[in-house]
Structures are given as structure tokens and as C-alpha cells.
Write an enzyme that holds these catalytic residues in place. Structure first.
Site, PDB file in Angstrom:
ATOM      1  N   GLU A  81      -7.364   4.201  -2.938  1.00 47.88           N
ATOM      2  CA  GLU A  81      -6.345   4.015  -1.899  1.00 47.88           C
ATOM      3  C   GLU A  81      -6.840   2.883  -1.023  1.00 47.88           C
ATOM      4  OE1 GLU A  81      -4.657   3.556   1.049  1.00 47.88           O
ATOM      5  OE2 GLU A  81      -5.148   5.498   1.934  1.00 47.88           O
ATOM      6  N   CYS A 115      -3.334   2.731   7.072  1.00 48.63           N
ATOM      7  CA  CYS A 115      -3.128   1.919   5.869  1.00 48.63           C
ATOM      8  C   CYS A 115      -1.658   1.642   5.605  1.00 48.63           C
ATOM      9  CB  CYS A 115      -3.762   2.603   4.666  1.00 48.63           C
ATOM     10  SG  CYS A 115      -3.064   4.244   4.304  1.00 48.63           S
TER      11      CYS A 115
END
Length: 323
Positions: A81, A115
């Protein structure tokens, strides 16, 4: 199955991991199946040399490549990720007030240090001034006249990132905000226009304030987004079924959010992950740490609802139609 958790090599990262262990993992029926480790780069390097059944990593692209190379030596599957740029496209045909509210909320969560925070905004030129005006108002509604005094607005995590972000303020016209505090690493909710170096800086981690650019031809926007690395999330605010379908077909991203920001992370049944430089593999939902194909992605398209805490009322578009 036993799991080992290793924090990033910062004091805050180690403290956070220890807190998670004490409050979440220790109370579990089999706490001995979890171990937490703190350390610097040498600790992570030593862990990567071991044989694991699966490695999950969240962090930068550069470190993600190191993790993937080390895992390949042992043919260990990985879930990466890696964040990635998250563009926002605001169509002429949308509820601008709701778009402004949701973009500001999504950007200001943890002062933009997530993010999936919106990184840069392309707005149709006919709605540009209205969008900025509504963003300015929603910043006041959320954080008051002085966001620095608000208990709800975070600070930049450390001096290194604070100084980098502060320097970027000179790359455009500060239309809203721009105030800073060197002692507390505070950067006010800020809107930049006339960004002079977006073509290069869009590859960097902008965070904390979204540069806003206007467009007239949607094809130029899609060309720009497609010329960059694939985003973790692409945000689109539009009531045009044709445009939504076009973006869905032409922009490859981990997730496509239509008329909302960040909320796909709140849906426990949706798999979450990136593609290309924004990551590989999925987690959350049923697939979790399985090697779900990166060609499949979550797409959310909710109705545009009011974000009022006192009531939930469907809004209408500027032409009076239900969104």
C-alpha cells in the site's frame, strides 16, 4: 498463524505500534500470536531476509520496491500500500458546494497526511471561482476563523516534512490560508492557484494543501492524469453519466470515488488497494491479504447528501435535479 508487526524507524511510529498492541492485540484470545518490533533500517532489513508466508507493507514507493525485491528472493507474496497521487476532477455539471465541502474535509483529515488525501484539483473554468469561495467558507465552518486554535486540525508530523511543505507555498498564489508556525509545525488549510511547477511537483508528496487548476477540455485533464503514475484513488465530482463512464474506462486507479472523498475506506465490504506505483494486492473486505487482481477496483458513486450532523437531507444540483 503468527504475525509480526514492525514500526517505521521514528519515535512516533514505535509509540503508535506499542499503543496498538496494548489496546487492540493484547486483549485478543491468542495475544502470543502477535509480536511487535521497534528499530531502524537494520531491523527491517533483517526481517526481510527471513522466510514469511506473506508480507504487508505500507509506505513509500522507493521502500516498497526494496520490500518487493527482498520478498522475491523467497517467493513471498506481498501486499503493498504505497499511497500515490490522488487527483480530483470537478465537472461543470455538479453540486459545487457539496464538492467543495467534501474536498476540504478529505484534504484536511490529519492535515492532509493520509495516503488517500486529494492531492491536486482540476476544476472546470466556469466553476473555478465558485469552488474556491465555497472552500474558503467551509474551512471557516469546520475550523473557525483561526484553524490554528482548533482542536480538530492536526500538525505536520515532523520538521523535515514541515520545511518541505512550507517551501512549496512559494510555488503558486496563496488564495486561502498560508499561515505557518515553525515551533508547532502548523500549516493552515491552504489553497494554491497558479501553481507554477505542478508538472514536476505532482510527482512529489504535496499534502496539506491542494493546488487548484482550471480546465476547459476534459481530454487534457485525462491526458495529464494518465501521463503520471497510476493513483491510489481518483476522485470525480460530476452528475454526467457519460463523463463518469469515460473516467472509469480511461483512468486506471486503485479506487474511483464519484461525488465523495475518503468514504470508500469506511465501507468494510470494499477491497482496498492500489495499482502500479500506488501498490499491489488488496486488503479490507473478504479478499484482505489475498492476491486479488489489480485490474479490479472499487468504484463508489453515492448520492450527494448533506454532511450536516443534525440532519441528512438530499441535495439538488444547480439545475434543480436530484443528484
Amino acid at each position: 498463524m503468527c504475525r509480526v508487526l514492525c514500526a517505521c524507524e521514528t519515535e512516533r511510529g514505535g509509540s503508535f505500534l506499542q499503543c496498538c498492541y496494548e489496546e487492540i492485540l493484547r486483549p485478543l484470545p491468542r495475544p502470543l500470536c502477535y509480536r511487535t518490533l521497534e528499530g531502524a533500517v537494520d531491523t527491517a532489513t533483517a526481517l526481510l531476509k527471513l522466510q514469511w508466508d506473506h508480507i504487508f507493507f505500507t509506505g513509500s514507493v522507493s521502500v516498497g520496491k526494496i520490500v518487493a525485491r527482498a520478498a522475491a528472493e523467497n517467493l513471498t507474496p506481498v501486499t503493498l500500500e504505497l499511497g500515490g497521487k490522488c487527483p480530483v476532477i470537478v465537472d461543470e455539471n455538479t453540486n459545487i458546494d457539496t464538492a467543495a465541502k467534501r474536498i476540504i474535509w478529505g484534504k484536511c483529515v490529519n492535515a492532509g497526511q493520509t495516503c488517500i488525501a486529494p492531492d491536486y484539483v482540476y476544476c472546470h473554468k466556469n466553476q473555478m471561482s465558485t469552488l474556491i469561495d465555497r472552500m474558503r467558507q467551509h474551512i471557516k465552518d469546520m475550523y473557525g476563523e483561526d484553524p490554528e486554535q482548533s482542536d480538530c486540525f492536526a500538525r505536520v508530523i515532523n520538521k523535515i516534512h514541515y520545511n518541505r511543505l512550507k517551501a512549496l507555498l512559494s510555488d503558486g498564489t496563496v488564495t486561502v490560508g498560508g499561515e505557518t508556525n515553525d515551533e508547532t509545525c502548523y500549516i493552515a488549510p491552504t489553497i494554491l492557484t497558479n501553481r507554477s511547477r505542478l508538472q514536476t511537483d505532482v510527482r512529489r508528496d504535496i499534502r496539506s494543501y491542494p493546488p487548484i487548476l482550471e480546465y476547459e477540455d476534459i481530454n487534457s485533464v485525462l491526458k495529464f492524469v494518465r501521463s503520471r503514475q497510476k493513483p491510489l484513488v481518483c476522485y470525480l465530482f460530476s452528475n454526467s453519466a457519460k463523463l463518469i463512464d469515460e473516467v472509469k474506462k480511461k483512468v486506471s486507479s486503485g479506487t474511483l470515488d464519484v461525488n465523495d472523498c475518503l468514504m470508500h475506506m469506511m465501507v468494510p465490504t470494499l477491497p482496498f488497494g492500489g495499482v502500479g506505483h500506488s501498490g499491489m494486492g488488496k486488503y479490507h473486505a473478504k479478499p484482505r491479504l489475498t492476491s486479488s487482481p489489480t485490474t479490479s477496483r472499487s468504484c463508489t458513486n453515492p448520492s450527494v447528501w448533506s454532511l450536516s450532523t443534525t440532519s441528512v437531507t438530499p441535495l439538488t444540483t444547480q439545475n434543480g435535479n436530484r443528484t
